[in-house]
Design a protein around this motif. Structure first.
Motif, PDB file in Angstrom:
ATOM      1  N   THR A  23       0.833  -1.196   0.000  1.00 35.35           N
ATOM      2  CA  THR A  23       0.000   0.000   0.000  1.00 35.35           C
ATOM      3  C   THR A  23       0.872   1.251   0.000  1.00 35.35           C
ATOM      4  OG1 THR A  23      -0.164   0.122   2.424  1.00 35.35           O
ATOM      5  CG2 THR A  23      -1.819  -1.201   1.269  1.00 35.35           C
ATOM      6  N   LEU A  24       0.415   2.264  -0.722  1.00 32.79           N
ATOM      7  CA  LEU A  24       1.117   3.550  -0.811  1.00 32.79           C
ATOM      8  C   LEU A  24       0.234   4.598  -0.139  1.00 32.79           C
ATOM      9  CD1 LEU A  24       2.309   3.309  -4.533  1.00 32.79           C
ATOM     10  CD2 LEU A  24       3.463   2.497  -2.461  1.00 32.79           C
ATOM     11  N   THR A  25       0.566   4.929   1.091  1.00 32.02           N
ATOM     12  CA  THR A  25      -0.331   5.750   1.907  1.00 32.02           C
ATOM     13  C   THR A  25      -0.342   7.216   1.497  1.00 32.02           C
ATOM     14  OG1 THR A  25       1.426   5.974   3.574  1.00 32.02           O
ATOM     15  CG2 THR A  25      -0.168   4.213   3.897  1.00 32.02           C
ATOM     16  N   ASP A  26       0.666   7.673   0.780  1.00 29.92           N
ATOM     17  CA  ASP A  26       0.694   9.066   0.325  1.00 29.92           C
ATOM     18  C   ASP A  26      -0.040   9.246  -0.997  1.00 29.92           C
ATOM     19  OD1 ASP A  26       1.504  11.734   0.798  1.00 29.92           O
ATOM     20  OD2 ASP A  26       3.093  11.540  -0.691  1.00 29.92           O
ATOM     21  N   ARG A  27      -0.481   8.124  -1.591  1.00 30.04           N
ATOM     22  CA  ARG A  27      -1.137   8.195  -2.897  1.00 30.04           C
ATOM     23  C   ARG A  27      -2.501   7.504  -2.924  1.00 30.04           C
ATOM     24  NH1 ARG A  27       3.668   7.141  -7.401  1.00 30.04           N
ATOM     25  NH2 ARG A  27       5.035   8.839  -6.733  1.00 30.04           N
ATOM     26  N   ASN A  28      -2.903   6.878  -1.836  1.00 31.55           N
ATOM     27  CA  ASN A  28      -4.131   6.085  -1.837  1.00 31.55           C
ATOM     28  C   ASN A  28      -4.102   5.076  -2.987  1.00 31.55           C
ATOM     29  OD1 ASN A  28      -5.369   7.394   0.402  1.00 31.55           O
ATOM     30  ND2 ASN A  28      -6.042   9.059  -0.920  1.00 31.55           N
ATOM     31  N   GLU A  29      -3.045   4.257  -2.997  1.00 31.91           N
ATOM     32  CA  GLU A  29      -2.883   3.243  -4.028  1.00 31.91           C
ATOM     33  C   GLU A  29      -2.355   1.953  -3.416  1.00 31.91           C
ATOM     34  OE1 GLU A  29      -1.760   5.947  -7.982  1.00 31.91           O
ATOM     35  OE2 GLU A  29      -0.172   4.914  -6.874  1.00 31.91           O
ATOM     36  N   VAL A  30      -2.537   0.850  -4.149  1.00 35.52           N
ATOM     37  CA  VAL A  30      -1.884  -0.408  -3.825  1.00 35.52           C
ATOM     38  C   VAL A  30      -1.208  -0.893  -5.098  1.00 35.52           C
ATOM     39  CG1 VAL A  30      -3.928  -1.838  -4.301  1.00 35.52           C
ATOM     40  CG2 VAL A  30      -2.146  -2.680  -2.747  1.00 35.52           C
TER      41      VAL A  30
END
Length: 218
Positions: free
Chosen positions: A162-169
Motif C-alpha cells: 500500500t502507498l499511503t501518500d497516494r491512496n494506491e496499492v
C-alpha cells in the motif's frame, strides 16, 4: 540483479542489540529512535475499484516484528530499521546475531516461498528483499508514495504494497531477479493494511481511519 553489488550492506554481528540505545550500536539510525509511520493520506482523486464496505481502523504494531524464514527465526526492528537473524548464546537463550540495515525506516515485512523476508522501507520509499541464512539483501526496488502495508501472494509470487501518500496499492512480481510492477489500483483513503487470499488472489485493503474495506480481484 544489476544493482546487487551496490545493495549488499555491511554485516554486523550484534549481541542483545535490541536493548542498546547508545552510540555503540552500529545499526542505530538516530540518537532518538522512532518507528516510521504511514503518511497522512490526501483526499481521494480516483474511484477505487472492487467492493467497498464501511469501516476500517488501525492499531500501530510493536516495535519488533518476528518471523520464521528459511527455517530461521528473524526479527525486523522497526526502530533501528534493521533485519536480524536470531541465534542462541552459550546458555541457550535466544539473542540477536547478524543484522543488516533495511533502508531508512522499515516498518512491515512478510516471508515469501523463496526463503526471503520482504520488507517495506516507509521513509525511504522502497521495497527490499532479504535472503536468510545467510542474511543478504537480494532486491531493492523504488516504490514512491510512502509504502506501508505489505502482503504476499505465494501462489502468484506477487507482493502487494500500500502507498499511503497516494491512496494506491501496487502489486510487484517478485519471482525474478528484480521486481516488476504488475498491478496498480486506487484504494480507499488511508490504506494502512493489506491482505491477500492465497487461493483466489483477492486483495483486501483496509483504511486506517474509517475510510472503508476494499476487496479487489486483480
Amino acid at each position: 540483479m544489476r544493482r546487487l553489488a551496490a545493495l549488499i550492506l555491511t554485516t554486523a554481528t550484534l549481541a542483545a542489540c535490541g536493548q542498546s540505545e547508545g552510540s555503540q550500536d552500529p545499526l542505530q539510525v538516530a540518537e532518538v529512535l522512532e518507528a516510521a509511520k504511514p503518511a497522512r493520506s490526501p483526499a481521494q482523486n480516483a474511484t477505487p475499484p472492487g467492493d467497498i464496505t464501511p469501516g476500517g481502523t488501525f492499531t500501530e504494531g510493536d516495535s519488533t516484528q518476528k518471523f520464521q524464514v528459511n527455517g530461521r527465526n528473524v526479527e525486523l526492528d522497526r526502530l533501528r530499521s534493521a533485519v536480524f537473524e536470531m541465534t542462541t548464546d552459550d546458555k541457550g537463550a535466544e539473542t540477536r546475531g547478524t543484522g543488516l540495515r533495511a533502508g531508512d525506516g522499515a516498518t512491515n515485512g512478510v516471508p515469501d516461498r523463496f526463503g526471503r523476508l520482504l520488507v517495506v522501507d516507509t521513509r525511504g520509499g522502497e521495497f527490499i528483499a532479504f535472503s536468510i541464512n545467510p542474511l543478504i539483501m537480494r532486491q531493492r526496488y523504488p516504490v514512491p508514495g510512502t509504502p506501508y502495508g505489505i502482503a504476499y501472494d505465494g501462489k502468484r509470487d506477487i507482493a502487494w504494497i500500500t502507498l499511503t501518500d497516494r491512496n494506491e496499492v501496487v502489486g510487484l512480481d517478485v519471482a525474478a531477479g528484480e521486481p516488476a510492477e504488475k498491478y496498480r489500483f486506487p484504494t480507499v483513503r488511508q490504506p494502512n493494511t493489506v491482505s491477500v487470499d492465497q487461493e483466489s488472489g483477492r486483495v483486501t485493503v483496509t483504511s486506517g481511519d474509517n475510510g472503508g474495506v476494499q476487496v479487489i480481484s486483480p
